[in-house]
Design a protein around this motif. Structure first.
Motif, PDB file in Angstrom:
ATOM      1  N   MET A  68      14.804 -14.543  41.576  1.00 21.10           N
ATOM      2  CA  MET A  68      14.276 -13.306  42.170  1.00 21.10           C
ATOM      3  C   MET A  68      14.092 -12.276  41.071  1.00 21.10           C
ATOM      4  N   ALA A  69      12.903 -11.720  40.924  1.00 25.93           N
ATOM      5  CA  ALA A  69      12.621 -10.737  39.883  1.00 25.93           C
ATOM      6  C   ALA A  69      13.101  -9.357  40.299  1.00 25.93           C
ATOM      7  N   PHE A  70      13.493  -8.569  39.327  1.00 26.51           N
ATOM      8  CA  PHE A  70      13.892  -7.206  39.602  1.00 26.51           C
ATOM      9  C   PHE A  70      12.654  -6.349  39.837  1.00 26.51           C
ATOM     10  N   ARG A  71      12.764  -5.347  40.686  1.00 25.16           N
ATOM     11  CA  ARG A  71      11.643  -4.460  40.972  1.00 25.16           C
ATOM     12  C   ARG A  71      11.306  -3.634  39.741  1.00 25.16           C
ATOM     13  N   PRO A  72      10.016  -3.287  39.569  1.00 27.51           N
ATOM     14  CA  PRO A  72       9.608  -2.524  38.383  1.00 27.51           C
ATOM     15  C   PRO A  72       9.979  -1.053  38.450  1.00 27.51           C
ATOM     16  N   ASP A  73      10.351  -0.546  39.649  1.00 28.36           N
ATOM     17  CA  ASP A  73      10.648   0.875  39.782  1.00 28.36           C
ATOM     18  C   ASP A  73      12.135   1.165  39.621  1.00 28.36           C
ATOM     19  N   VAL A  74      12.812   0.346  38.816  1.00 22.93           N
ATOM     20  CA  VAL A  74      14.234   0.550  38.547  1.00 22.93           C
ATOM     21  C   VAL A  74      14.478   0.409  37.059  1.00 22.93           C
ATOM     22  N   ILE A  75      15.645   0.846  36.608  1.00 22.16           N
ATOM     23  CA  ILE A  75      16.074   0.608  35.232  1.00 22.16           C
ATOM     24  C   ILE A  75      16.948  -0.643  35.231  1.00 22.16           C
ATOM     25  N   ASN A  76      16.594  -1.607  34.393  1.00 24.03           N
ATOM     26  CA  ASN A  76      17.372  -2.832  34.272  1.00 24.03           C
ATOM     27  C   ASN A  76      18.214  -2.790  32.999  1.00 24.03           C
ATOM     28  N   TYR A  77      19.497  -2.992  33.143  1.00 18.12           N
ATOM     29  CA  TYR A  77      20.420  -3.056  32.009  1.00 18.12           C
ATOM     30  C   TYR A  77      20.860  -4.503  31.847  1.00 18.12           C
ATOM     31  N   GLU A  78      20.624  -5.059  30.654  1.00 18.95           N
ATOM     32  CA  GLU A  78      20.956  -6.462  30.413  1.00 18.95           C
ATOM     33  C   GLU A  78      22.211  -6.575  29.555  1.00 18.95           C
ATOM     34  N   PHE A  79      23.088  -7.489  29.957  1.00 18.61           N
ATOM     35  CA  PHE A  79      24.343  -7.702  29.251  1.00 18.61           C
ATOM     36  C   PHE A  79      24.482  -9.188  28.915  1.00 18.61           C
TER      37      PHE A  79
ATOM     38  N   ILE B 218      27.772 -18.176  33.140  1.00 17.71           N
ATOM     39  CA  ILE B 218      26.734 -17.148  33.194  1.00 17.71           C
ATOM     40  C   ILE B 218      26.334 -16.824  31.758  1.00 17.71           C
ATOM     41  N   GLN B 219      25.032 -16.762  31.497  1.00 22.82           N
ATOM     42  CA  GLN B 219      24.557 -16.433  30.161  1.00 22.82           C
ATOM     43  C   GLN B 219      24.114 -14.978  30.030  1.00 22.82           C
ATOM     44  N   LEU B 220      23.637 -14.412  31.132  1.00 23.84           N
ATOM     45  CA  LEU B 220      23.108 -13.050  31.098  1.00 23.84           C
ATOM     46  C   LEU B 220      23.342 -12.387  32.446  1.00 23.84           C
ATOM     47  N   LEU B 221      23.803 -11.132  32.415  1.00 27.96           N
ATOM     48  CA  LEU B 221      23.947 -10.322  33.622  1.00 27.96           C
ATOM     49  C   LEU B 221      22.973  -9.155  33.547  1.00 27.96           C
ATOM     50  N   ARG B 222      22.368  -8.838  34.687  1.00 30.79           N
ATOM     51  CA  ARG B 222      21.409  -7.731  34.739  1.00 30.79           C
ATOM     52  C   ARG B 222      21.820  -6.774  35.854  1.00 30.79           C
ATOM     53  N   VAL B 223      22.021  -5.509  35.499  1.00 28.16           N
ATOM     54  CA  VAL B 223      22.358  -4.476  36.469  1.00 28.16           C
ATOM     55  C   VAL B 223      21.116  -3.624  36.688  1.00 28.16           C
ATOM     56  N   SER B 224      20.757  -3.410  37.955  1.00 28.67           N
ATOM     57  CA  SER B 224      19.548  -2.677  38.310  1.00 28.67           C
ATOM     58  C   SER B 224      19.922  -1.415  39.073  1.00 28.67           C
ATOM     59  N   LEU B 225      19.376  -0.274  38.594  1.00 30.73           N
ATOM     60  CA  LEU B 225      19.665   1.024  39.212  1.00 30.73           C
ATOM     61  C   LEU B 225      18.373   1.827  39.348  1.00 30.73           C
ATOM     62  N   PRO B 226      18.292   2.719  40.354  1.00 33.74           N
ATOM     63  CA  PRO B 226      17.143   3.619  40.442  1.00 33.74           C
ATOM     64  C   PRO B 226      17.100   4.537  39.221  1.00 33.74           C
ATOM     65  N   PRO B 227      15.905   4.846  38.690  1.00 29.40           N
ATOM     66  CA  PRO B 227      15.822   5.673  37.482  1.00 29.40           C
ATOM     67  C   PRO B 227      16.301   7.107  37.670  1.00 29.40           C
ATOM     68  N   ASP B 228      16.325   7.598  38.919  1.00 30.25           N
ATOM     69  CA  ASP B 228      16.756   8.976  39.154  1.00 30.25           C
ATOM     70  C   ASP B 228      18.243   9.078  39.461  1.00 30.25           C
TER      71      ASP B 228
ATOM     72  N   ALA C   8      22.140  -3.479  42.100  1.00 34.87           N
ATOM     73  CA  ALA C   8      21.844  -4.903  42.170  1.00 34.87           C
ATOM     74  C   ALA C   8      22.383  -5.582  40.927  1.00 34.87           C
ATOM     75  N   LEU C   9      22.926  -6.760  41.101  1.00 35.82           N
ATOM     76  CA  LEU C   9      23.482  -7.513  39.991  1.00 35.82           C
ATOM     77  C   LEU C   9      22.819  -8.887  39.950  1.00 35.82           C
ATOM     78  N   GLY C  10      22.188  -9.198  38.818  1.00 40.39           N
ATOM     79  CA  GLY C  10      21.525 -10.481  38.656  1.00 40.39           C
ATOM     80  C   GLY C  10      22.319 -11.402  37.760  1.00 40.39           C
ATOM     81  N   TYR C  11      22.474 -12.649  38.187  1.00 38.64           N
ATOM     82  CA  TYR C  11      23.195 -13.665  37.433  1.00 38.64           C
ATOM     83  C   TYR C  11      22.160 -14.647  36.868  1.00 38.64           C
ATOM     84  N   CYS C  12      22.069 -14.738  35.546  1.00 41.75           N
ATOM     85  CA  CYS C  12      21.050 -15.580  34.909  1.00 41.75           C
ATOM     86  C   CYS C  12      21.712 -16.707  34.123  1.00 41.75           C
ATOM     87  N   ASN C  13      21.204 -17.914  34.336  1.00 38.53           N
ATOM     88  CA  ASN C  13      21.769 -19.057  33.625  1.00 38.53           C
ATOM     89  C   ASN C  13      20.756 -20.187  33.612  1.00 38.53           C
ATOM     90  N   LEU C  14      20.547 -20.795  32.441  1.00 45.23           N
ATOM     91  CA  LEU C  14      19.638 -21.924  32.314  1.00 45.23           C
ATOM     92  C   LEU C  14      20.405 -23.245  32.410  1.00 45.23           C
TER      93      LEU C  14
END
Length: 258
Positions: free
Chosen positions: A1-12, A204-214, A252-258
């Motif tokens: 599932m892709a993150f929405r473009p109207d948010v700030i994505n922080y990758e860890f 887990i290889q990568l975590l992505r935190v998604s927040l509204p820009p405001d 939103a928290l994204g869990y990424c792993n290949l």
């Protein structure tokens, strides 16, 4: 599932390999931008970026790692052919990109960036750039002369130095795209700015935190194979110690792993 473009994505990045790929992605993007511009200062920044790429990429067996990962993904994706739930055209495009990039990586010979190290003029510039203010015209008159040449002349040189490094960029772009596309997104609430979740040994290889820009909150994350800890702090440029947000934060928290 892709993150929405109207948010700030922080990758860890959780692994050292992904951390290196993200650093190189940032360096390649910045260097590509500065190469495309006209001003001598832009091309100074482009050359600095080439030197940084050379240093970061040479610390690991990056070419071999990318070749292995691309081959692994090629085999995994090839098994999806004739799957009615998968777009055949999109799948073939990805497989074509993987095979083309794999071939370009195989053509790279010798140590990464060795042709740059063999250029004494470039290495003299690199050495001076490592000193704050060390690339002034009185330190490097030859470099000053180069920066006074036409943008076309400078860009031709930059393309000659940067071009052989691009197969690595193409490889890491594919791997990171597949990694991000693997994201499984869940929505949570951090009570009083704090969130903890047990990982249960899940890889887990990568975590992505998604927040509204405001939303005035910045995530700070630590994770291992057992637990994920996130605290949200207030943004500040004053230099004061970061203050934890005291209200609840939906994210939103994204869990990424290949």
């Amino acid at each position: 599932m892709a993150f929405r473009p109207d948010v700030i994505n922080y990758e860890f990045p959780i692994t050292e390999r992904v951390r290196t790929l993200l650093r190189l992605e940032d360096l390649y993007d910045r260097t590509t931008l500065f190469v495309s511009r006209e001003h001598g200062l832009d091309h100074h920044a482009a050359l600095a970026g080439i030197f940084e790429i050379m240093e970061v990429a040479s610390r690991a067996d990056l070419k071999s790692d990318l070749l292995q990962e691309l081959e692994r993904q090629r085999q995994a994706l090839s098994a999806l052919r004739n799957n009615p739930h998968i777009s055949e055209a999109a799948l073939e495009r990805v497989l074509g990109d993987i095979e083309e990039t794999h071939a370009r990586l195989l053509k790279m010979t010798g140590k990464f960036g060795q042709y740059l190290r063999d250029n004494e003029w470039l290495m003299a510039v690199k050495q001076r750039m490592g000193i704050p203010g060390g690339a002034c015209e009185f330190d490097l008159p030859g470099y000053h002369y180069w920066r006074q040449q036409s943008a076309e002349r400078r860009r031709a040189d930059l393309d000659r130095w940067f071009g052989p490094l691009l197969p690595i960029k193409q490889g890491l772009d594919i791997v990171l795209r597949l990694l991000r596309d693997s994201s499984k997104v869940s929505h949570y609430t951090a009570r009083n700015g704090h969130f903890q979740q047990m990982s249960g040994g899940k890889s887990i290889q990568l975590l992505r935190v998604s927040l509204p820009p405001d939303l005035p909150a910045i995530p700070e994350l630590s994770a291992n194979r057992y637990a994920i800890n996130i605290r949200f702090v207030l943004p500040s440029t004053s230099g004061e110690r970061a203050k934890v947000v005291e209200s609840d934060i939906d994210f939103a928290l994204g869990y990424c792993n290949l």
